[in-house]
Enzyme design. Structure first.
Site, PDB file in Angstrom:
ATOM      1  N   ASN A   1      -0.315 -14.701 -21.824  1.00  0.00           N
ATOM      2  CA  ASN A   1      -1.267 -15.009 -20.754  1.00  0.00           C
ATOM      3  C   ASN A   1      -1.118 -16.424 -20.194  1.00  0.00           C
ATOM      4  O   ASN A   1      -1.472 -16.673 -19.046  1.00  0.00           O
ATOM      5  CB  ASN A   1      -2.690 -14.788 -21.296  1.00  0.00           C
TER       6      ASN A   1
ATOM      7  N   ASP B   1      -2.114 -22.251 -27.684  1.00  0.00           N
ATOM      8  CA  ASP B   1      -2.356 -23.001 -26.453  1.00  0.00           C
ATOM      9  C   ASP B   1      -1.839 -24.425 -26.656  1.00  0.00           C
ATOM     10  O   ASP B   1      -1.719 -24.902 -27.779  1.00  0.00           O
ATOM     11  CB  ASP B   1      -3.854 -23.032 -26.108  1.00  0.00           C
TER      12      ASP B   1
ATOM     13  N   THR C   1     -12.061 -18.642 -13.112  1.00  0.00           N
ATOM     14  CA  THR C   1     -11.752 -19.386 -14.337  1.00  0.00           C
ATOM     15  C   THR C   1     -11.650 -20.873 -13.995  1.00  0.00           C
ATOM     16  O   THR C   1     -11.734 -21.269 -12.826  1.00  0.00           O
ATOM     17  CB  THR C   1     -10.406 -18.942 -14.940  1.00  0.00           C
TER      18      THR C   1
ATOM     19  N   LYS D   1       5.968 -14.872 -11.291  1.00  0.00           N
ATOM     20  CA  LYS D   1       5.142 -13.708 -11.621  1.00  0.00           C
ATOM     21  C   LYS D   1       5.846 -12.387 -11.299  1.00  0.00           C
ATOM     22  O   LYS D   1       5.616 -11.378 -11.977  1.00  0.00           O
ATOM     23  CB  LYS D   1       3.793 -13.809 -10.907  1.00  0.00           C
TER      24      LYS D   1
ATOM     25  N   TYR E   1       5.419 -19.919  -7.996  1.00  0.00           N
ATOM     26  CA  TYR E   1       4.472 -19.063  -8.722  1.00  0.00           C
ATOM     27  C   TYR E   1       4.789 -17.583  -8.475  1.00  0.00           C
ATOM     28  O   TYR E   1       4.869 -16.786  -9.408  1.00  0.00           O
ATOM     29  CB  TYR E   1       3.047 -19.418  -8.291  1.00  0.00           C
TER      30      TYR E   1
ATOM     31  N   ASP F   1       3.246 -25.968 -27.184  1.00  0.00           N
ATOM     32  CA  ASP F   1       3.668 -25.950 -25.781  1.00  0.00           C
ATOM     33  C   ASP F   1       4.696 -24.836 -25.612  1.00  0.00           C
ATOM     34  O   ASP F   1       5.800 -24.911 -26.152  1.00  0.00           O
ATOM     35  CB  ASP F   1       4.286 -27.307 -25.395  1.00  0.00           C
TER      36      ASP F   1
HETATM   37  N1  NAD Z   1      -7.502 -17.158 -12.340  1.00  0.00           N
HETATM   38  C1  NAD Z   1      -6.868 -16.384 -11.462  1.00  0.00           C
HETATM   39  O1  NAD Z   1      -7.327 -16.200 -10.311  1.00  0.00           O
HETATM   40  C2  NAD Z   1      -5.600 -15.682 -11.847  1.00  0.00           C
HETATM   41  C3  NAD Z   1      -5.131 -14.654 -10.995  1.00  0.00           C
HETATM   42  C4  NAD Z   1      -3.958 -13.976 -11.327  1.00  0.00           C
HETATM   43  C5  NAD Z   1      -3.278 -14.317 -12.474  1.00  0.00           C
HETATM   44  N2  NAD Z   1      -3.734 -15.306 -13.278  1.00  0.00           N
HETATM   45  C6  NAD Z   1      -2.953 -15.625 -14.470  1.00  0.00           C
HETATM   46  O2  NAD Z   1      -3.785 -15.517 -15.597  1.00  0.00           O
HETATM   47  C7  NAD Z   1      -3.306 -16.397 -16.620  1.00  0.00           C
HETATM   48  C8  NAD Z   1      -4.474 -17.216 -17.135  1.00  0.00           C
HETATM   49  O3  NAD Z   1      -5.047 -17.922 -16.063  1.00  0.00           O
HETATM   50  P1  NAD Z   1      -6.519 -18.559 -16.111  1.00  0.00           P
HETATM   51  O4  NAD Z   1      -7.074 -18.392 -14.761  1.00  0.00           O
HETATM   52  O5  NAD Z   1      -7.248 -18.075 -17.290  1.00  0.00           O
HETATM   53  O6  NAD Z   1      -6.098 -20.109 -16.253  1.00  0.00           O
HETATM   54  P2  NAD Z   1      -6.680 -21.313 -17.124  1.00  0.00           P
HETATM   55  O7  NAD Z   1      -6.060 -22.527 -16.542  1.00  0.00           O
HETATM   56  O8  NAD Z   1      -8.166 -21.205 -17.218  1.00  0.00           O
HETATM   57  O9  NAD Z   1      -6.040 -21.022 -18.563  1.00  0.00           O
HETATM   58  C9  NAD Z   1      -4.662 -21.130 -18.788  1.00  0.00           C
HETATM   59  C10 NAD Z   1      -4.427 -21.544 -20.231  1.00  0.00           C
HETATM   60  O10 NAD Z   1      -3.012 -21.619 -20.445  1.00  0.00           O
HETATM   61  C11 NAD Z   1      -2.744 -22.797 -21.187  1.00  0.00           C
HETATM   62  N3  NAD Z   1      -1.394 -23.281 -20.951  1.00  0.00           N
HETATM   63  C12 NAD Z   1      -0.879 -23.741 -19.789  1.00  0.00           C
HETATM   64  N4  NAD Z   1       0.375 -24.173 -19.973  1.00  0.00           N
HETATM   65  C13 NAD Z   1       0.661 -23.986 -21.290  1.00  0.00           C
HETATM   66  C14 NAD Z   1       1.802 -24.251 -22.088  1.00  0.00           C
HETATM   67  N5  NAD Z   1       2.901 -24.816 -21.600  1.00  0.00           N
HETATM   68  N6  NAD Z   1       1.758 -23.930 -23.406  1.00  0.00           N
HETATM   69  C15 NAD Z   1       0.637 -23.379 -23.938  1.00  0.00           C
HETATM   70  N7  NAD Z   1      -0.467 -23.113 -23.232  1.00  0.00           N
HETATM   71  C16 NAD Z   1      -0.464 -23.415 -21.916  1.00  0.00           C
HETATM   72  C17 NAD Z   1      -3.791 -23.797 -20.682  1.00  0.00           C
HETATM   73  O11 NAD Z   1      -3.949 -24.901 -21.569  1.00  0.00           O
HETATM   74  C18 NAD Z   1      -5.011 -22.932 -20.544  1.00  0.00           C
HETATM   75  O12 NAD Z   1      -5.780 -22.904 -21.727  1.00  0.00           O
HETATM   76  C19 NAD Z   1      -2.195 -17.231 -15.983  1.00  0.00           C
HETATM   77  O13 NAD Z   1      -0.944 -16.707 -16.360  1.00  0.00           O
HETATM   78  C20 NAD Z   1      -2.419 -17.043 -14.494  1.00  0.00           C
HETATM   79  O14 NAD Z   1      -1.223 -17.152 -13.760  1.00  0.00           O
HETATM   80  C21 NAD Z   1      -4.896 -16.004 -12.984  1.00  0.00           C
END
Ligand code: NAD
Length: 253
Positions: free
Chosen positions: A89, A36, A189, A158, A154, A62
Site C-alpha cells: 500500500n 512504514d 487521507t 500505478k 505517478y 524505507d
Molecule cells: N488518498 C487517495 O486519494 C489515494 C487514491 C488512490 C490511490 N492511493 C494510494 O493509496 C496508497 C496509500 O495512500 P494514502 O492516501 O493512505 O497516503 P498516506 O500518505 O496517508 O499514507 C502513505 C503511507 O506510506 C508510507 N510511506 C511512504 N513512502 C514510504 C517508504 N519509502 N517506505 C515505507 N513507507 C512509506 C507513509 O509514511 C505513509 O504512512 C498509496 O499507494 C496511494 O498512491 C491513494
C-alpha cells in the site's frame, strides 16, 4: 506471537488507507505486520490494531531499500506460521507533468511505488510458494487505469503496478497464489490533506476533488480497507489478476 491464525504484511501502515487496512484485517482475524518509514505513524497504527483486539509486529523500513525488505519478511516468517497476505500500500505522489518532472522525482516515485513492490512481491512469493498458498493485494489508483493531469510519474508507477499484478497472477495462479490490484479514486487521507493545505484555495480545491466522484464525496480509508479485505478473503477466490476500481464512479463517465 500466538493468537490470530493468519498473518498479513501491510506496507504504508502508518497512515490513511494502510492504517485502516491494518485495523480491518486485525478485526478479520489476521496478525498484522506493519511496515512504514514513519515510526510515529507505526506507533499510532499498532495502538489502533491493539484497540481492535488484534496483534501487530512493527517494522520501521524505507521500502526504497528493496533488498533490505528480505530482513522484514524473514523476521515475520520466523515469528508466524506463514505469510498469508501481502498488502502493498505504501506510496508517494508528485504533482508534475512529464516536462516538469525532474529525474530525481521520477526515480523516487518509481522506486517507492513500483520497484518496492517488485522486491516485496518477489520476497514474499518465496515464502508463499513454499507454503502453497498466498494472496497479494497491490494498491494502484485510478491513475493506473486513466491519465490524470500533472501526475506523469505517478500514473506511470500505478499503471506499472497493474501490469506487475497481472503478471504475478499469470505466473503463480496454478501454485495457489492470487494477486489483485485495487484502484481507488479520491480518498480522504493525510495524503489529500497535504495536497489541499498547499492549494491556493483549499476549500475550492476540496470541493473540486469531491465533485470528481459521482456521489460528490471522497471515499474513506475504511471503504478502501473493506475492498482490500474482500480481495484478501476466500470469498474472492474467483478474483485474480484484476484491477478493481473503487472510485465512487469517478472513471465511469
Ligand atoms: N488518498 C487517495 O486519494 C489515494 C487514491 C488512490 C490511490 N492511493 C494510494 O493509496 C496508497 C496509500 O495512500 P494514502 O492516501 O493512505 O497516503 P498516506 O500518505 O496517508 O499514507 C502513505 C503511507 O506510506 C508510507 N510511506 C511512504 N513512502 C514510504 C517508504 N519509502 N517506505 C515505507 N513507507 C512509506 C507513509 O509514511 C505513509 O504512512 C498509496 O499507494 C496511494 O498512491 C491513494
Amino acid at each position: 506471537m500466538s493468537g490470530p491464525a493468519r498473518t498479513a504484511i501491510v506496507t504504508g501502515a502508518g497512515s490513511g488507507i494502510g492504517l485502516a487496512t491494518a485495523v480491518r484485517l486485525a478485526a478479520d482475524g489476521y496478525a498484522a505486520a506493519l511496515v512504514d518509514i514513519d515510526e510515529r505513524g507505526l506507533d499510532k497504527a499498532a495502538a489502533a490494531v491493539d484497540e481492535a483486539g488484534g496483534q501487530s509486529l512493527v517494522y520501521v523500513h524505507d521500502l526504497a531499500d528493496g533488498e533490505g525488505f528480505a530482513g522484514v519478511a524473514d523476521d515475520v516468517a520466523g515469528r508466524r506460521p506463514a505469510i498469508d497476505l501481502l498488502v502493498n500500500n505504501a506510496g508517494v505522489g508528485v504533482r508534475a507533468s512529464l516536462t516538469e518532472t525532474t529525474t530525481e522525482q521520477w526515480d523516487r516515485t518509481i522506486a517507492v511505488n513500483l520497484t518496492a513492490m517488485f522486491h516485496t512481491c518477489r520476497t514474499v512469493l518465496g515464502h508463499m510458494l513454499r507454503a502453497g498458498h498466498g494472496v497479494i493485494v497491490n494498491v494502484s489508483s485510478v491513475a493506473g487505469v486513466v491519465g490524470v493531469a500533472e501526475r506523469a510519474a505517478y500514473c506511470a508507477s500505478k499503471a506499472g503496478v497493474v501490469g506487475l499484478t497481472r503478471a504475478i497472477a499469470a505466473d503463480y495462479a496454478a501454485r495457489g497464489i492470487r494477486a489483485n490490484a485495487i484502484c481507488p479514486g479520491t480518498v480522504a487521507t493525510e495524503w489529500i490533506d497535504r495536497i489541499l493545505s498547499g492549494a491556493e484555495d483549499p476549500e475550492g480545491a476540496r470541493a473540486a476533488m469531491e465533485r470528481r466522484q459521482l456521489d460528490g464525496r471522497m471515499g474513506s480509508p475504511e471503504e478502501v480497507a473493506a475492498g482490500i479485505a474482500f480481495l484478501a478473503d476466500d470469498s474472492a477466490r474467483f478474483v485474480n489478476g484484476t484491477a478493481f476500481v473503487m472510485d465512487g464512479g469517478m472513471t465511469a463517465v
